[in-house]
Design a protein around this motif. Structure first.
Motif, short mmCIF file in Angstrom:
data_model
loop_
_atom_site.label_atom_id
_atom_site.label_comp_id
_atom_site.label_asym_id
_atom_site.label_seq_id
_atom_site.Cartn_x
_atom_site.Cartn_y
_atom_site.Cartn_z
N ALA A 15 0.62 -1.23 -0.04
CA ALA A 15 -0.16 -0.14 0.05
C ALA A 15 0.81 1.26 0.09
O ALA A 15 0.29 2.25 -0.65
N ASN B 149 11.02 2.14 2.27
CA ASN B 149 9.74 2.46 3.21
C ASN B 149 9.86 3.68 3.77
O ASN B 149 11.16 4.18 4.00
N PHE C 141 -2.92 0.58 5.19
CA PHE C 141 -3.75 -0.27 6.04
C PHE C 141 -3.38 0.02 7.44
O PHE C 141 -4.07 -0.02 8.36
N ARG C 142 -2.07 -0.12 7.63
CA ARG C 142 -1.31 0.12 8.98
C ARG C 142 -0.57 1.45 9.15
O ARG C 142 -0.39 2.08 8.11
N HIS D 109 -3.58 -9.96 -4.34
CA HIS D 109 -4.80 -9.96 -3.76
C HIS D 109 -6.15 -9.43 -4.34
O HIS D 109 -6.90 -8.80 -4.03
N GLU E 153 1.25 7.88 -1.84
CA GLU E 153 1.59 9.32 -2.52
C GLU E 153 0.56 9.70 -3.49
O GLU E 153 0.49 10.83 -4.19
N TRP F 5 -6.88 -0.02 8.86
CA TRP F 5 -7.32 -0.73 9.66
C TRP F 5 -7.21 -0.13 11.44
O TRP F 5 -7.45 -1.00 12.47
N ALA G 267 8.70 6.51 -1.49
CA ALA G 267 9.19 5.53 -2.71
C ALA G 267 9.17 6.47 -3.95
O ALA G 267 10.06 6.43 -4.71
N GLN H 120 0.52 -6.39 -3.71
CA GLN H 120 -0.65 -6.71 -2.75
C GLN H 120 -1.60 -5.76 -3.02
O GLN H 120 -2.64 -5.86 -2.32
N GLY I 79 7.23 -0.20 0.09
CA GLY I 79 6.16 0.18 0.82
C GLY I 79 5.03 -0.80 1.19
O GLY I 79 3.65 -0.90 0.86
N THR I 80 5.69 -1.85 1.78
CA THR I 80 4.92 -2.86 2.45
C THR I 80 5.26 -3.06 3.94
O THR I 80 6.66 -3.12 4.17
N SER I 81 4.46 -3.44 4.88
CA SER I 81 4.81 -3.41 6.23
C SER I 81 5.28 -5.18 6.43
O SER I 81 6.02 -5.35 7.40
P1 OAD Z 1 0.25 -1.61 5.30
O1 OAD Z 1 -0.50 -0.38 5.24
O2 OAD Z 1 0.65 -2.86 6.10
O3 OAD Z 1 1.94 -1.14 4.95
C1 OAD Z 1 2.29 0.04 4.21
C2 OAD Z 1 3.68 0.22 4.49
O4 OAD Z 1 4.04 1.38 3.55
C3 OAD Z 1 4.16 0.69 5.70
O5 OAD Z 1 5.23 0.03 6.23
C4 OAD Z 1 4.54 2.04 5.64
O6 OAD Z 1 5.59 2.75 6.23
C5 OAD Z 1 4.82 2.28 4.19
N1 OAD Z 1 4.63 3.67 3.56
C6 OAD Z 1 3.72 4.52 3.63
N2 OAD Z 1 3.90 5.57 2.87
C7 OAD Z 1 5.13 5.33 2.04
C8 OAD Z 1 5.47 5.93 0.84
N3 OAD Z 1 5.14 7.08 0.50
N4 OAD Z 1 6.80 5.35 0.47
C9 OAD Z 1 7.16 4.27 1.13
N5 OAD Z 1 6.71 3.48 1.96
C10 OAD Z 1 5.59 3.92 2.52
O7 OAD Z 1 0.19 -2.36 3.64
P2 OAD Z 1 0.59 -3.62 3.04
O8 OAD Z 1 1.74 -3.97 3.52
O9 OAD Z 1 0.42 -3.68 1.69
O10 OAD Z 1 -4.46 -7.27 2.36
O11 OAD Z 1 -0.51 -4.60 3.69
C11 OAD Z 1 -0.51 -5.75 2.96
C12 OAD Z 1 -2.10 -6.43 3.05
O12 OAD Z 1 -2.72 -6.05 4.33
C13 OAD Z 1 -2.75 -5.36 2.19
O13 OAD Z 1 -2.54 -6.14 0.77
C14 OAD Z 1 -4.14 -5.82 2.58
C15 OAD Z 1 -4.11 -5.54 3.95
O14 OAD Z 1 -4.82 -5.96 4.95
C16 OAD Z 1 -5.65 -7.55 1.97
O15 OAD Z 1 -6.56 -6.65 1.78
C17 OAD Z 1 -5.87 -8.92 1.52
#
Ligand code: OAD
Length: 248
Positions: free
Chosen positions: A23, A211, A34-35, A118, A28, A41, A229, A100, A185-187
Motif C-alpha cells: 500500500a 519504506n 492499512f497500517r 490480492h 503518494e 485498519w 518511494a 499486494q 511500501g509494505t509492512s
Molecule cells: P500496510 O498498510 O500494512 O503497510 C504500508 C507500508 O507502507 C508501511 O510499512 C508504511 O511505512 C509504508 N509507507 C507509507 N507511505 C509510504 C511511502 N510514501 N513510500 C514508501 N513506503 C511507505 O500495507 P501492506 O503491507 O500493503 O490485504 O498490507 C498488506 C495487506 O494487508 C494488504 O494487501 C491488505 C491488508 O490487509 C488484503 O486486503 C488481503
C-alpha cells in the motif's frame, strides 16, 4: 541520498528485477495504507469488511466500502514511484511487479508484467457460478446479482481466503529467479504474500527495501532506504541508467 557500492554494482550487472509492492507505493497517490498512522485498519475492522462471512451478513455495507475505495482509486493517478518502476522496463531485460495492491496503478503507470496477489478492485465475480463481471456496479439498485441468482462480490482476497494460485505461483517463480528484489511500501506482515521476500532471499537475490520507516523485514534486507518511494525509486532509476549507459 547515497547508493551503496554493492547496489551500484548490482544495478550494472543484473538482468532481472522484482518489485514487491504494498500500500505504501500508492500512498503518494492519495490512497490510504492499512497500517501505521492514518491506516485503514486503525479506524475500521477488517473482520467486518474484508471477510466472506461479513459479506454474507451485510453485503450492502461491504459493497459500499469497496465502491468508496474504488472512487478514491479512480480519482488517483500513478505517482513517481509507479512511473519509475515502469521505466525500469526500458533498461532491464526482465522486470516483474508482484503487488499486494488491488488498485491497478502499476498497470496504469505502464508496467507490463504484473502479478496481483490480492486481486483487483476493477473485477467482480459471482459467489455461486464464479462468472466474472467488469461492469460498473449501481448500488442504488441493491447488491448486484448474477443471472444464476448468486451474489456478485469484488474480486479481492479477503482474510482467511486463498490467494489466486496462478498469481502467487507467478510471483514466486519471479522472486526465486531475480537478481534484485525491491520491497517497496509494505509492512511485510501479511502472509503468504510476505513469504515471497524469503523466497527471494533463499534464492540469493539482493534485497533492497524502500519504506518511510523501519519494518519487520528491514533486518532481512541487504539495504533499506527510508523515505518516500516516489522520491527514492527515481534516484535508483537514474543510477541504473548511468550504470547501463542509457542516459540521453
Ligand atoms: P500496510 O498498510 O500494512 O503497510 C504500508 C507500508 O507502507 C508501511 O510499512 C508504511 O511505512 C509504508 N509507507 C507509507 N507511505 C509510504 C511511502 N510514501 N513510500 C514508501 N513506503 C511507505 O500495507 P501492506 O503491507 O500493503 O490485504 O498490507 C498488506 C495487506 O494487508 C494488504 O494487501 C491488505 C491488508 O490487509 C488484503 O486486503 C488481503
Amino acid at each position: 541520498m547515497n547508493l551503496s557500492e554493492s547496489l551500484i554494482g548490482k544495478l550494472k550487472k543484473s538482468e532481472s528485477l522484482v518489485f514487491f509492492t504494498g500500500a505504501g507505493i500508492s500512498a503518494e497517490s492519495g490512497i490510504p495504507t492499512f497500517r501505521g498512522k492514518d491506516g485503514i485498519w486503525n479506524k475500521l475492522k477488517p473482520e467486518e469488511l474484508a471477510n466472506f462471512n461479513a459479506f454474507l451478513k451485510n453485503p450492502q455495507m461491504v459493497w459500499e466500502w469497496y465502491e468508496h475505495r474504488k472512487k478514491i482509486i479512480h480519482e488517483s493517478k500513478p505517482n513517481n514511484g509507479h512511473l519509475a518502476i515502469a521505466a525500469f522496463q526500458e533498461i532491464f531485460r526482465d522486470v516483474t511487479v508482484v503487488t499486494q495492491n488491488i488498485d491497478n496503478l502499476h498497470r496504469r503507470a505502464g508496467s507490463k508484467n504484473i502479478f496481483e496477489l490480492h486481486g483487483n478492485i476493477e473485477r467482480n465475480f459471482c459467489i455461486k457460478c464464479k462468472k466474472y463481471f467488469n461492469e460498473e456496479i449501481n448500488l442504488s439498485l441493491g447488491v448486484p446479482t448474477c443471472e444464476c441468482g448468486g451474489m456478485i462480490r469484488p474480486d479481492v482476497v479477503w482474510f482467511g481466503e486463498y490467494l489466486p494460485q496462478d498469481q502467487f505461483r507467478g510471483g514466486e517463480i519471479a522472486s526465486e529467479n531475480c537478481d534484485i528484489f525491491f520491497v517497496v511500501g509494505t509492512s511485510g506482515v501479511v502472509y503468504p504474500a510476505a513469504s515471497l521476500i524469503f523466497s527471494a532471499q533463499r534464492s540469493g537475490a539482493y534485497l533492497v527495501e524502500i519504506n518511510i520507516e523501519e519494518t519487520e523485514i528491514s533486518g532481512q534486507c541487504h539495504e533499506s532506504f527510508f523515505g518516500e518511494a516516489g522520491k527514492i525509486l527515481p534516484v535508483i532509476l537514474e543510477e541504473a541508467k548511468i550504470q547501463r549507459g542509457k542516459t540521453v
